[in-house]
Motif scaffolding. Structure first.
Motif, PDB file in Angstrom:
ATOM      1  N   UNK A  25       4.037  18.527 -32.523  1.00 37.25           N
ATOM      2  CA  UNK A  25       4.997  17.228 -32.302  1.00 37.25           C
ATOM      3  C   UNK A  25       6.397  17.761 -32.451  1.00 37.25           C
ATOM      4  N   UNK A  26       6.659  18.979 -32.904  1.00 38.35           N
ATOM      5  CA  UNK A  26       8.022  19.433 -32.929  1.00 38.35           C
ATOM      6  C   UNK A  26       8.286  20.315 -31.794  1.00 38.35           C
ATOM      7  N   UNK A  27       7.441  20.656 -31.044  1.00 41.24           N
ATOM      8  CA  UNK A  27       7.542  21.339 -29.749  1.00 41.24           C
ATOM      9  C   UNK A  27       7.547  22.660 -30.026  1.00 41.24           C
ATOM     10  N   UNK A  28       6.893  23.204 -30.979  1.00 41.13           N
ATOM     11  CA  UNK A  28       6.711  24.651 -31.330  1.00 41.13           C
ATOM     12  C   UNK A  28       5.110  24.942 -31.113  1.00 41.13           C
ATOM     13  N   UNK A  29       5.006  26.085 -30.359  1.00 37.87           N
ATOM     14  CA  UNK A  29       3.671  26.629 -30.303  1.00 37.87           C
ATOM     15  C   UNK A  29       3.018  26.653 -31.596  1.00 37.87           C
ATOM     16  N   UNK A  30       1.334  26.230 -31.283  1.00 35.70           N
ATOM     17  CA  UNK A  30       0.588  26.215 -32.513  1.00 35.70           C
ATOM     18  C   UNK A  30      -0.161  27.147 -32.837  1.00 35.70           C
TER      19      UNK A  30
END
Length: 300
Positions: free
Chosen positions: A139-144
């Motif tokens: 949800x913070x737009x970083x790859x997981x």
């Protein structure tokens, strides 16, 4: 660790010596499994006779439907028999003694997963059969992909069938491998569908060796065995299908450009005109290839 019923599915075709080595490695596993299913894809060497002499495994003999047809049959059978996890591999895979144990330890770490795959090396220690990294974002737009990196696990979107532990629960919704693929790409398509149900992970501590005669990435450009050139029809066709079904339009365009470069490069190699014909046939077929997805317990 909670109790789970584990089946192993090995697909084989005319590699009796390698199959024996594969199964011996499975027998040495530290973690106990429940059932071994061997899918014999119409072998014409001594494989059938040897398998029929074995009592500790269940054998399914069938016509040669390629690796795709073999994994379709094995996974379907294991899911419908009620196994929780299904560990799948080709007959030329040699698992480290703790390969399954490490997969099961990883399974305990994540709330849910669709598949777990091992780290794969060639005979000379080079990493091969690398899975595709999952690029979805939080949800913070970083790859997981690094959410379990401290445990040696990387989130992936797809994997080859070289030591993959499948969560049978998600096969019910994702469907079985597409047997019409025959060879190449059935595993990538299947695990892509699985990872849409729940995350998949590569478990770096689970290790196997893939005893491929040619460990290089399969390509029509570098193919030197004339008898195998025709098989690349399936490689091209199936990859076009995968791009159509699992990628964005921009990525599909980039793949199309890449395949065009492959065709051009192939024309300037040995058997170039033959390779070009195979390529064009597979490329054209890929745009119209729409095989059905079969689900466990589905009446056909």
């Amino acid at each position: 660790m909670s109790i789970r019923k584990i089946a192993i599915v090995v697909v084989t075709y005319n590699r009796e010596v390698l199959l024996k080595r594969c199964i011996e490695a499975l027998k040495r596993q530290h973690f106990a499994w429940d059932k071994l299913f061997v899918i014999n894809n119409g072998s014409t060497d001594g494989t059938r006779a040897w398998l029929d002499s074995q009592e500790e495994m269940e054998v399914i003999h069938q016509a040669n439907t390629g690796g795709a047809g073999g994994f379709y049959s094995g996974i379907k059978y294991a899911v419908e028999k009620g196994f929780d996890y299904i560990w799948v591999m080709d007959d030329d895979v040699i698992a480290a003694d703790d390969a399954l144990e490490q997969l099961m330890l990883a399974a305990e770490l994540v709330p849910d997963f669709s598949f777990l795959c091992s780290k794969v090396n060639s005979q000379d220690g080079v990493v091969i059969n690398s899975p595709n990294i999952d690029t979805s974002v939080s949800r913070y737009q970083y790859p997981q992909w690094g959410e379990y990196a401290e445990h040696g696990m990387i989130r992936v979107s797809s994997s080859t069938f070289v030591s993959v532990l499948i969560n049978a629960r998600h096969v019910q919704k994702a469907g079985l491998p597409i047997r019409d693929f025959f060879i190449w790409g059935d595993d990538i398509d299947f695990t892509n569908r699985l990872s849409k149900q729940a995350p998949g992970y590569m478990v770096g501590r689970s290790k196997v060796v893939h005893l491929r005669a040619n460990p290089s990435f399969p390509s029509l450009v570098t193919e030197v065995d004339k008898n195998r050139i025709a098989l690349h029809f399936y490689n091209i066709r199936n990859n076009i299908y995968i791009s159509r079904k699992h990628k964005r339009r921009a990525d599909l365009l980039m793949d199309t450009l890449h395949y065009s470069k492959v065709a051009l490069a192939s024309a300037f190699t040995s058997n170039g005109w033959y390779k070009l014909r195979v390529y064009m046939k597979g490329f054209w077929a890929g745009w119209f290839f729409n095989p059905p997805i079969v689900y466990p317990n589905q009446k056909l």
